[in-house]
Scaffold this motif. Structure first.
Motif, PDB file in Angstrom:
ATOM      1  N   LEU A   1      40.398  34.003  43.074  1.00  0.00           N
ATOM      2  CA  LEU A   1      41.732  34.254  43.634  1.00  0.00           C
ATOM      3  C   LEU A   1      42.601  33.000  43.684  1.00  0.00           C
ATOM      4  N   ASN A   2      41.982  31.831  43.434  1.00  0.00           N
ATOM      5  CA  ASN A   2      42.762  30.585  43.351  1.00  0.00           C
ATOM      6  C   ASN A   2      43.036  30.184  41.903  1.00  0.00           C
ATOM      7  N   ASN A   3      42.846  31.153  40.996  1.00  0.00           N
ATOM      8  CA  ASN A   3      43.069  30.913  39.559  1.00  0.00           C
ATOM      9  C   ASN A   3      42.092  29.916  38.951  1.00  0.00           C
TER      10      ASN A   3
ATOM     11  N   LYS B   1      46.344  39.112  44.092  1.00  0.00           N
ATOM     12  CA  LYS B   1      45.683  38.327  45.143  1.00  0.00           C
ATOM     13  C   LYS B   1      45.497  39.179  46.403  1.00  0.00           C
ATOM     14  N   ASP B   2      46.538  39.905  46.783  1.00  0.00           N
ATOM     15  CA  ASP B   2      46.463  40.775  47.966  1.00  0.00           C
ATOM     16  C   ASP B   2      45.410  41.867  47.768  1.00  0.00           C
TER      17      ASP B   2
ATOM     18  N   GLN C   1      41.921  40.433  48.038  1.00  0.00           N
ATOM     19  CA  GLN C   1      41.593  40.124  49.432  1.00  0.00           C
ATOM     20  C   GLN C   1      41.306  41.390  50.231  1.00  0.00           C
TER      21      GLN C   1
ATOM     22  N   SER D   1      49.127  37.422  39.977  1.00  0.00           N
ATOM     23  CA  SER D   1      50.316  37.700  40.802  1.00  0.00           C
ATOM     24  C   SER D   1      49.892  37.765  42.276  1.00  0.00           C
ATOM     25  N   GLN D   2      50.887  37.737  43.142  1.00  0.00           N
ATOM     26  CA  GLN D   2      50.608  37.902  44.579  1.00  0.00           C
ATOM     27  C   GLN D   2      49.983  39.273  44.844  1.00  0.00           C
ATOM     28  N   ASP D   3      50.418  40.300  44.108  1.00  0.00           N
ATOM     29  CA  ASP D   3      49.859  41.649  44.279  1.00  0.00           C
ATOM     30  C   ASP D   3      48.360  41.682  43.983  1.00  0.00           C
TER      31      ASP D   3
END
Ligand code: FHF
Ligand code: ZN
Length: 189
Positions: free
Chosen positions: A137-139, A31-32, A35, A27-29
């Motif tokens: 993080l890019n799957n 990924k965030d 990071q 999910s974006q969460d």
């Protein structure tokens, strides 16, 4: 921004729990979060930023250390700690150790932890060489061979995902006991 205030310390039950697998694709969460974890490590190794934000220099950070029970760890090994291999820096999602050497290695200084505000003397014997597989993080699934210092750090992080602290591995009777198949790694610089 993640600072030392976000890092939970020993005694907090979350450090002893098994973290949960992350769903792929992430999910974006997630990924965030990954990071942010990497940014903490990079900042903590920067003399100005670590001073400014009062960060303890770290080479690894596992999500349970910021009270997120997910199988995510960031690793950022500074240049000078890698001899022959290129520097290892990545966010590891659902990392697994596919292969590990019987030969062990230990840091000459023992280990420390961002979640442990005391010195715990003793050697932590870990596999000298490991092959890990994880999603980045890019799957993308990554399969990476690590040795010595970077292998030690990644094993410390994967332990956090399983509720294990570095001092769980220290010999109680003789903290500096070295097994015949454990190599003491050299000090850097
Ligand atoms: C560290 N710091 O990063 C230690 C602690 C062996 O789960 O090693 O608790 F910043 C993660 C060069 C050399 C530059 C050493 C794994 C240790 C993982 C973080 N710092 C360093 C550096 C360091 C823990 N941790 C002493 C904070
Ligand atoms: Zn730790």
């Amino acid at each position: 921004m993640i600072t030392m205030e976000d890092i939970i310390r020993e005694g907090h039950p979350a450090l002893r729990q098994r973290a949960k697998k992350v769903e792929i694709p992430i999910s974006q969460d997630v990924k965030d979060l990954g990071q942010e974890m990497m940014t903490f490590l990079v900042n903590s190794q920067d003399p100005e930023l670590s001073e400014k934000y009062d960060l303890r220099a770290g080479v690894g950070l596992a999500a349970p250390q910021i009270d997120q029970g997910l199988r995510i760890a960031a690793v950022h090994i500074p240049d000078e700690y890698e001899d022959d291999s290129p520097i290892f820096s990545d966010v590891l999602i659902n990392p697994i150790i596919k292969r590990q050497s019987v030969k062990k290695a230990a840091l000459p200084t023992g280990e420390g932890c961002l979640s442990v505000d005391r010195e715990v003397p003793g050697y932590v014997a870990r596999s000298k060489r490991i092959t890990i597989e994880y999603t980045d993080l890019n799957n993308q699934v990554q399969k990476v061979k690590l040795n010595d210092y970077s292998a030690v750090v990644v094993q410390h992080e994967i332990d956090h995902l399983n509720g294990i602290m570095f001092y769980d591995h220290i010999n109680e009777e003789d903290p500096f006991y070295l097994d015949s198949d454990t190599e003491l790694l050299e000090f850097e610089d």
